[in-house]
Design an enzyme around this catalytic site. Sequence first.
Site, PDB file in Angstrom:
ATOM      1  N   LYS A   1       0.848  -1.206   0.000  1.00 21.56           N
ATOM      2  CA  LYS A   1       0.000   0.000   0.000  1.00 21.56           C
ATOM      3  C   LYS A   1       0.879   1.251   0.000  1.00 21.56           C
ATOM      4  CE  LYS A   1      -0.390  -0.422   4.993  1.00 21.56           C
ATOM      5  NZ  LYS A   1      -1.138  -1.066   6.085  1.00 21.56           N
TER       6      LYS A   1
ATOM      7  N   TYR B   1      14.388  29.831   9.891  1.00 21.20           N
ATOM      8  CA  TYR B   1      13.138  30.411  10.385  1.00 21.20           C
ATOM      9  C   TYR B   1      13.012  30.224  11.886  1.00 21.20           C
ATOM     10  CZ  TYR B   1      11.503  30.477   5.515  1.00 21.20           C
ATOM     11  OH  TYR B   1      11.358  30.705   4.183  1.00 21.20           O
TER      12      TYR B   1
ATOM     13  N   MET C   1      11.195  24.421   3.596  1.00 19.58           N
ATOM     14  CA  MET C   1      10.541  23.682   2.513  1.00 19.58           C
ATOM     15  C   MET C   1      11.551  22.935   1.638  1.00 19.58           C
ATOM     16  SD  MET C   1       8.013  25.080  -0.500  1.00 19.58           S
ATOM     17  CE  MET C   1       6.667  25.524   0.576  1.00 19.58           C
TER      18      MET C   1
HETATM   19  C1  LIG Z   1      -0.356  -2.093   6.662  1.00 21.59           C
HETATM   20  C2  LIG Z   1      -0.905  -3.393   7.085  1.00 21.59           C
HETATM   21  C3  LIG Z   1      -0.065  -4.503   7.294  1.00 21.59           C
HETATM   22  C4  LIG Z   1       1.440  -4.398   7.281  1.00 21.59           C
HETATM   23  O1  LIG Z   1       1.887  -3.861   8.494  1.00 21.59           O
HETATM   24  P1  LIG Z   1       3.468  -3.728   8.796  1.00 21.59           P
HETATM   25  O2  LIG Z   1       3.512  -3.234  10.189  1.00 21.59           O
HETATM   26  O3  LIG Z   1       3.980  -2.711   7.819  1.00 21.59           O
HETATM   27  O4  LIG Z   1       4.054  -5.044   8.598  1.00 21.59           O
HETATM   28  C5  LIG Z   1      -0.648  -5.716   7.556  1.00 21.59           C
HETATM   29  N1  LIG Z   1      -1.993  -5.846   7.633  1.00 21.59           N
HETATM   30  C6  LIG Z   1      -2.826  -4.794   7.472  1.00 21.59           C
HETATM   31  C7  LIG Z   1      -4.295  -5.003   7.581  1.00 21.59           C
HETATM   32  C8  LIG Z   1      -2.316  -3.540   7.193  1.00 21.59           C
HETATM   33  O5  LIG Z   1      -3.140  -2.509   7.033  1.00 21.59           O
END
Ligand SMILES: *Cc1c(COP(=O)(O)O)cnc(C)c1O
Length: 353
Positions: free
Chosen positions: A34, A251, A299
């Site tokens: 993801k 800043y 930035m």
């Molecule tokens: C993101 C996610 C993972 C992976 O988690 P990690 O801590 O990066 O290994 C596994 N299961 C679900 C449902 C997730 O959303």
Amino acid sequence: MPRPIQAHIDLNALENNLHVARHATSSRIMAVIKANGYGHGLLRVAQTLADADGFALLDIQDAIRLREAGYRQTILLLEGFFDAADMELLAEYKLTSVIHSPWQIAQLAAYPKRKKLDVWLKVNTGMNRLGFAPSDVAQALELLLCQRAVRDLTLMTHFAHADEARGIGKPLQLFNEIAADYRVSRSLANSAALLRYRATHGDWVRPGILLYGASPFADVTAAQLGLRPAMTLTSRIIAVQDLRSGDEIGYGALFRADRTMRVGIVACGYADGYPRHAPNGTPMLVAGQAARLLGRVSMDMLCVDLSALPDADVGSVVTLWGEGMPIEQVAQAAGTISYELMCALAARVKVVV
Ligand SMILES: *Cc1c(COP(=O)(O)O)cnc(C)c1O
């Protein structure tokens, strides 16, 4: 010459980290990709981890992109479908959907095409984010199993404390009690549970962060786990300032020199994905040597103390995180986690492999 910031993605490290996961389990591996493969590039990661038994992500268009690129393994949508139009695509591209809420079961029941779908039913074992309460799972399961639209069903949950001392005892017990009544596949483990709790491995494990080479634990380093960082963010010093005692930097004058000192200006800022909240002292490397952030991150630039590095100058390579500079240390200094830094890598940063 282009602006010197770049993210190097080490494909060998990705492969190595998948091997670490393989070594730790005999379950099937659902590589979590993801958020653009945690910032490493969706298709780049999928290609490198093509040995994985499945891929998990959120965006249905990304899932379709994987199918169209030729990946035939299970592709799981972690938040499932969002409306009836998505369901058409699930069937067409043979995508697997998480079912986390009653409204999704209702939509499945109303789905007219009656093409078979694979689903993963999510059980809420205490995170209270997505999933059915343990007391509602039996009914949800019966509803799904009697639906002609459902072909294969896997039972899943997600742990809130697998990376911490509190662990997974209670949610694991809850999940096992429910799953004992059914002959379905099971999936529970994220990276932390995969590495620490064999009893959670089930049929599918779902590692994310470990594939990218960061430790899921605060008290164990990635190197101790045999993991190698897949992303290294580097830039260069583009200017040097000689400060006198009392001079301030950047800043808000977050840093004030109490002696003469040399400061390097680095072409990297929060618009590149470097955390703006990183405080004075956040570690980095200059030409491979330990150095520290000074003043507020802006930035497009940040400042580094060169007082102890007389050889460092304009052109010196600065490693913000990655090889030699564990991302966990930068994240911890900035009050965040490695995941957020990886995902925040900005589109304007050139990626090299
Ligand atoms: C993101 C996610 C993972 C992976 O988690 P990690 O801590 O990066 O290994 C596994 N299961 C679900 C449902 C997730 O959303």
